[in-house]
Write a protein that holds these residues in place. Structure first.
Motif, short mmCIF file in Angstrom:
data_model
loop_
_atom_site.label_atom_id
_atom_site.label_comp_id
_atom_site.label_asym_id
_atom_site.label_seq_id
_atom_site.Cartn_x
_atom_site.Cartn_y
_atom_site.Cartn_z
N ILE A 126 0.80 -1.15 0.19
CA ILE A 126 0.03 -0.06 -0.14
C ILE A 126 0.92 1.26 0.08
CG2 ILE A 126 -1.89 -1.20 1.09
CD1 ILE A 126 -0.74 0.01 3.69
N ASN A 127 0.18 2.29 -0.57
CA ASN A 127 1.11 3.59 -0.53
C ASN A 127 2.17 3.55 -1.66
OD1 ASN A 127 -0.58 4.48 1.59
ND2 ASN A 127 1.06 3.88 3.01
N SER A 128 2.24 2.63 -2.59
CA SER A 128 3.14 2.73 -3.74
C SER A 128 2.42 3.20 -4.97
CB SER A 128 3.62 1.22 -3.91
OG SER A 128 2.60 0.45 -4.33
N PHE A 129 3.11 3.53 -5.96
CA PHE A 129 2.52 4.15 -7.03
C PHE A 129 2.81 2.93 -8.36
CE2 PHE A 129 4.12 8.67 -6.05
CZ PHE A 129 3.09 8.76 -5.09
N LEU A 130 1.73 2.52 -8.90
CA LEU A 130 1.78 1.56 -9.77
C LEU A 130 1.51 1.95 -11.25
CD1 LEU A 130 1.15 -2.03 -9.59
CD2 LEU A 130 -0.06 -0.98 -11.55
N ILE A 131 2.42 1.72 -12.29
CA ILE A 131 2.26 2.32 -13.89
C ILE A 131 1.58 1.19 -14.41
CG2 ILE A 131 3.02 2.82 -16.03
CD1 ILE A 131 4.90 4.72 -14.43
N SER A 132 0.51 0.81 -15.12
CA SER A 132 -0.03 -0.29 -15.65
C SER A 132 0.57 -0.28 -17.18
CB SER A 132 -1.47 -0.14 -15.58
OG SER A 132 -2.16 0.10 -14.61
N VAL A 182 4.87 5.46 -20.79
CA VAL A 182 5.27 4.80 -19.29
C VAL A 182 6.75 5.03 -19.45
CG1 VAL A 182 6.18 2.22 -18.93
CG2 VAL A 182 3.98 2.93 -20.12
N ASP A 183 7.65 5.33 -20.38
CA ASP A 183 9.13 5.80 -20.22
C ASP A 183 8.97 7.00 -19.43
OD1 ASP A 183 9.87 3.38 -21.48
OD2 ASP A 183 10.39 4.51 -23.13
N LEU A 184 8.06 8.07 -19.90
CA LEU A 184 8.20 9.59 -19.24
C LEU A 184 7.86 9.26 -18.12
CD1 LEU A 184 8.08 12.57 -19.84
CD2 LEU A 184 5.80 12.31 -20.32
N LEU A 185 6.88 8.67 -17.48
CA LEU A 185 6.38 8.56 -16.04
C LEU A 185 7.11 7.43 -15.29
CD1 LEU A 185 2.70 9.42 -17.39
CD2 LEU A 185 3.95 10.84 -15.52
N SER A 186 7.84 6.59 -15.48
CA SER A 186 8.36 5.87 -14.80
C SER A 186 9.59 6.57 -13.93
CB SER A 186 8.82 4.63 -15.53
OG SER A 186 7.87 3.79 -16.15
N SER A 187 9.95 5.91 -12.76
CA SER A 187 11.02 6.36 -12.15
C SER A 187 11.44 5.35 -10.96
CB SER A 187 11.09 7.68 -11.48
OG SER A 187 10.05 7.56 -10.43
N ASP A 188 12.14 5.55 -10.22
CA ASP A 188 12.36 4.71 -8.98
C ASP A 188 11.51 4.80 -7.93
OD1 ASP A 188 13.24 7.25 -7.99
OD2 ASP A 188 15.09 6.66 -7.53
N LYS A 189 10.56 5.75 -8.02
CA LYS A 189 9.17 5.79 -7.11
C LYS A 189 8.12 5.02 -7.77
CE LYS A 189 10.39 10.41 -5.78
NZ LYS A 189 9.94 12.07 -5.48
N THR A 283 3.02 13.20 -10.71
CA THR A 283 2.56 13.07 -12.33
C THR A 283 2.55 14.51 -12.94
OG1 THR A 283 1.05 11.42 -11.82
CG2 THR A 283 0.55 12.52 -13.75
N LEU A 284 2.19 15.64 -12.16
CA LEU A 284 2.51 16.84 -12.91
C LEU A 284 3.93 17.46 -13.04
CD1 LEU A 284 -0.30 18.85 -10.97
CD2 LEU A 284 -0.30 18.28 -13.46
N ASP A 285 4.78 16.94 -12.04
CA ASP A 285 6.07 17.25 -12.37
C ASP A 285 6.83 16.49 -13.38
OD1 ASP A 285 6.29 19.09 -10.25
OD2 ASP A 285 6.61 17.83 -8.82
N LYS A 286 6.30 15.27 -13.77
CA LYS A 286 6.82 14.44 -14.62
C LYS A 286 6.66 14.88 -16.00
CE LYS A 286 9.13 10.92 -14.09
NZ LYS A 286 10.67 10.73 -14.21
N LEU A 287 5.32 15.44 -16.06
CA LEU A 287 4.80 15.77 -17.45
C LEU A 287 5.57 16.87 -17.95
CD1 LEU A 287 0.81 15.41 -16.95
CD2 LEU A 287 2.54 14.15 -18.56
N VAL A 288 6.12 17.79 -17.03
CA VAL A 288 6.86 19.12 -17.54
C VAL A 288 8.50 18.91 -17.45
CG1 VAL A 288 4.83 20.44 -16.78
CG2 VAL A 288 6.83 20.11 -15.22
N GLU A 289 8.69 17.62 -17.05
CA GLU A 289 10.21 17.78 -17.15
C GLU A 289 10.95 17.72 -18.53
OE1 GLU A 289 11.33 14.01 -15.47
OE2 GLU A 289 11.10 14.38 -13.42
#
Length: 289
Positions: A126-132, A182-189, A283-289
């Motif tokens: 719980i409390n993790s971020f999952l990308i489908s 997926v590549d844009l929004l993925s990270s170690d988080k 998400t917002l921060d990753k979209l403007v990186e």
């Protein structure tokens, strides 16, 4: 050929029927959320807001975040609503409302779902971020469209076999996220997963209150599914419909999930609002990186 009035319904003010939006009201980058109240939780981070419209469960804000124009819209719950939202968003950018004709040059939208979900694997906390990366739909939405070329039929057949799928249930369909997003929004988080999109919150997700389910072991079967190392990680109610319709319409889509529950351990987040807020900011921060 002009699209008939009964098929493309335009309101007297020139807006699309359900969403109540004009073509100028939306950006090319769109965030979808289920809850209408969550729209403001996203747009409060915007530098400016130029559009605020709300009709039924469809609440829309358009503004800018660090110079990038973004629309956030609520879909409500379920793939039936996704069918409405995605067809009408596409119409706003790809159909000329005056002539009722499809435009010769089509616009591809970037659509990002920020949602909540429950894990069915013990190691996805719980409390993790999952990308489908992938999603399997247990609804029948995509079967109403000419969609097999976008489906992974091999995975869906393996799932039906391994889970001893009840023949009266809709045949599952498997679709992919857009790799670029997926590549844009993925990270170690983030963790990546294979999401099951259900047609309900209770019985279809194995919850038993007063009604018995047709297969009390379905969640266990889903958690044990294995196709060349691919496993189902979490349950929710929109992602497969989003991926399927986006692919059919030529848009790019991705689903990010705040894992609030772990069905395998029986635990639920102590701070669901805070975790969703963290995912919004991420998400917002990753979209403007």
């Amino acid at each position: 050929m002009a699209i008939k009035e009964s098929e493309l319904i335009i309101n007297p003010d020139g807006s699309i029927y359900h969403l109540n939006l004009l073509p100028k009201d939306i950006a090319d980058t769109i965030i979808t959320v289920g809850d209408p109240d969550r729209v403001a939780s996203v747009s409060k981070h915007f530098d400016t807001i130029e559009v605020k419209k709300h009709k039924r469960e469809f609440n829309t804000h358009t503004g800018t975040f660090k110079g990038k124009r973004i629309t956030v819209i609520s879909t409500g719950i379920g793939t039936d609503n996704i069918d409405i939202v995605f067809n009408e968003l596409d119409a706003l950018v790809n159909i000329n409302f005056k002539t009722r004709e499809i435009k010769k040059e089509l616009t591809s939208l970037n659509i990002i779902r920020i949602g909540t979900s429950g894990s069915i694997q013990e190691d996805i906390p719980i409390n993790s971020f999952l990308i489908s990366d992938l999603a399997v739909g247990f609804d029948s939405l995509l079967h109403f469209y000419d969609s097999e070329k976008f489906q992974d039929l091999e995975v869906s057949k393996a799932l039906m076999k391994q889970c001893n799928w009840f023949s009266k249930k809709s045949e599952p369909y498997v679709v992919k996220a857009d790799k670029g997003l997926v590549d844009l929004l993925s990270s170690d988080k983030t963790v990546n997963g294979f999401t099951a999109t259900n047609v309900g919150f209770y019985g279809p997700q194995g919850r038993i209150l007063r009604l018995q389910t047709q297969d009390n072991n379905l969640n266990d079967k889903l958690s044990q599914f294995d196709f060349n190392g691919l496993r189902i990680t979490n349950l929710e109610m929109e992602t497969a419909g989003i991926y399927g319709l986006a692919a059919l319409l030529g848009h790019k889509s991705i689903s990010l999930n705040a894992i609030l529950a772990n069905r395998a351990t029986g635990k639920f987040s102590k701070n669901p609002t805070g975790i969703v807020e963290d995912l919004i900011k991420y998400t917002l921060d990753k979209l403007v990186e």
